[in-house]
Design a protein around this motif. Structure first.
Motif, PDB file in Angstrom:
ATOM      1  N   LEU A 122      23.527  14.965 -21.002  1.00 36.61           N
ATOM      2  CA  LEU A 122      22.592  14.835 -19.887  1.00 36.61           C
ATOM      3  C   LEU A 122      23.270  15.148 -18.568  1.00 36.61           C
ATOM      4  O   LEU A 122      24.459  14.857 -18.376  1.00 36.61           O
ATOM      5  N   THR A 123      22.509  15.713 -17.649  1.00 36.03           N
ATOM      6  CA  THR A 123      22.997  15.926 -16.287  1.00 36.03           C
ATOM      7  C   THR A 123      22.893  14.619 -15.494  1.00 36.03           C
ATOM      8  O   THR A 123      22.266  13.657 -15.950  1.00 36.03           O
ATOM      9  N   THR A 172      21.123  14.160 -12.804  1.00 38.64           N
ATOM     10  CA  THR A 172      19.717  13.938 -12.472  1.00 38.64           C
ATOM     11  C   THR A 172      18.961  13.354 -13.656  1.00 38.64           C
ATOM     12  O   THR A 172      18.152  12.429 -13.492  1.00 38.64           O
ATOM     13  N   GLN A 173      19.215  13.865 -14.843  1.00 38.34           N
ATOM     14  CA  GLN A 173      18.542  13.329 -16.023  1.00 38.34           C
ATOM     15  C   GLN A 173      18.905  11.865 -16.260  1.00 38.34           C
ATOM     16  O   GLN A 173      18.059  11.061 -16.653  1.00 38.34           O
ATOM     17  N   ASP A 204      15.614  10.219 -14.886  1.00 36.67           N
ATOM     18  CA  ASP A 204      14.833  10.089 -16.124  1.00 36.67           C
ATOM     19  C   ASP A 204      15.216   8.846 -16.927  1.00 36.67           C
ATOM     20  O   ASP A 204      14.335   8.179 -17.485  1.00 36.67           O
ATOM     21  N   ARG A 244      28.429  16.676 -17.500  1.00 37.92           N
ATOM     22  CA  ARG A 244      27.480  16.210 -18.497  1.00 37.92           C
ATOM     23  C   ARG A 244      28.030  14.947 -19.159  1.00 37.92           C
ATOM     24  O   ARG A 244      29.246  14.778 -19.280  1.00 37.92           O
ATOM     25  N   ARG A 288      24.171  10.844 -23.956  1.00 38.96           N
ATOM     26  CA  ARG A 288      23.184   9.827 -23.628  1.00 38.96           C
ATOM     27  C   ARG A 288      23.721   8.418 -23.882  1.00 38.96           C
ATOM     28  O   ARG A 288      23.501   7.509 -23.090  1.00 38.96           O
TER      29      ARG A 288
END
Length: 364
Positions: A223-224, A226-227, A231, A268, A271
């Motif tokens: 994930l970045t 921002t994610q 998110d 990155r 998760r």
């Protein structure tokens, strides 16, 4: 939560009924003599306060809380709030309202005047409405707290008093306002007290978030930022955590092999790393990396070897798995979960331990 508010420095008590520091007073509350005495810190109540009482369902001695605040401001600024707000007045009356001589009126008030001229165009005098002079007093002469349009506002000192911090700490919040979503200023230097209280509550929620899981998602998906922040964590701004320990811990847990390039945008995280860090906040007083920094770490062995949590704990010099810091837990190469989404086991490659040794402590 911050320490209990030290609102004794404000011109009146802004807390809710019976002085509960967790609750701001509602401006529209009708209060009796005991609460009025507490709000104004005056015992007995002066005659002018008694004259401002209004009939209420529990008897004649009732006051709107906002009316008590306004009275307190007339005494501490001081200024006179009597009269028709739309009446035009000259320098002598304006000076009387704010207790200044006409020739000593503040420049800021003079700038708000409307000049009057005679028929030949010659300047005659300055005029203001009473409301303009009152507004000047409430925004420019008040200190700590003020009331504007029936709402409670605080200056930097008032915010510090409410939050139980220093003014310098408030200045840091203001400087980082765009990043931490600190409330906006109003009327030059004032902050809506309700906005400040809500912001403080949001900060507490951010420091003690509800647990999140990877149930139904690939725990190893990269994930970045921002994610993760928007998110997964639920913030509206990707930079919302920049001043939090959580961001420093994410940086420490970042593995170069997960990144698409060497730039900040290329970072990155799996998760499960983001979830582990969010669900395992550092104890109060601990800083990111402090649990493992400066420890002697065993980096011997084949970098491709897989290690259990117990083996990793021994490599870091801990006597028990529970002592492993969150940054180490989050760096696990593989994580297995139960059907309920809870962590069942973690395993690390020895090469990962080598990398952590260079960032969290001194290797043998």
């Amino acid at each position: 939560m911050s320490p209990a508010p030290t609102t004794a420095t404000l011109p009146f008590d802004i807390a809710g009924h019976l002085g509960d520091p967790a609750e701001l007073g509602n401006p529209d509350d009708l209060v009796g003599p005991a609460e009025a005495t507490r709000v104004l810190r005056l015992d007995p109540l002066p005659e002018e306060v008694l004259q401002r009482a209004e009939p209420g369902p529990r008897g004649p001695a009732q006051w709107r809380r906002v009316g008590l605040w306004q009275f307190a401001l007339t005494q501490t600024i001081p200024y006179d709030d009597h009269g028709d707000p739309d009446e035009e007045i000259g320098s002598t009356e304006a000076g009387r309202i704010i207790h200044r001589r006409p020739e000593k009126l503040p420049r800021g008030l003079l700038d708000l005047a409307t000049p009057q001229h005679d028929t030949s165009g010659r300047f005659v005098r300055r005029v203001w409405t009473r409301a303009t002079v009152w507004h000047y007093a409430l925004t420019q002469l008040a200190v700590g707290a003020t009331v504007l349009d029936g709402r409670l506002y605080l200056d930097r000192a008032g915010v510090a008093a409410l939050a139980g911090v220093t003014i310098g700490h408030v200045d840091k919040w203001i400087k980082a306002a765009d990043t931490i979503n600190f409330p906006a200023r109003h009327h030059g230097r004032w902050y809506d007290a309700q906005d400040i209280q809500q912001w403080r509550a949001d900060q507490v929620d951010a420091q003690h978030p509800a647990p999140i899981t990877t149930s139904g998602d690939d725990p190893n998906e990269l994930l970045t930022k921002t994610q993760i922040v928007v998110d997964l964590y639920g913030y509206t701004n990707p930079n919302a955590i920049n001043n939090m320990p959580l961001w420093q811990r994410l940086l420490e847990a970042n593995s170069p092999e997960h990144n698409v390039d060497d730039t900040p945008r290329g970072r990155r995280w799996p998760r499960h790393v983001a979830v582990e860090l969010r669900n395992n906040p550092l104890p109060r007083g601990r800083t990111p990396g402090s649990t493992a920094r400066n420890r002697v770490i065993d980096t011997s062995g084949d970098p491709d070897d897989e290690l259990s949590a117990a083996q990793v704990a021994r490599a870091f010099g801990y006597s028990h798995v529970s002592s492993l810091p969150p940054a180490v837990l989050a760096a696990a190469d593989t994580v297995t979960y139960t059907s309920e989404g809870k962590v069942k086991a973690r395993r690390w490659k020895r090469g990962t331990i080598h990398r952590l040794a260079s960032t969290l402590g001194a290797a043998d």
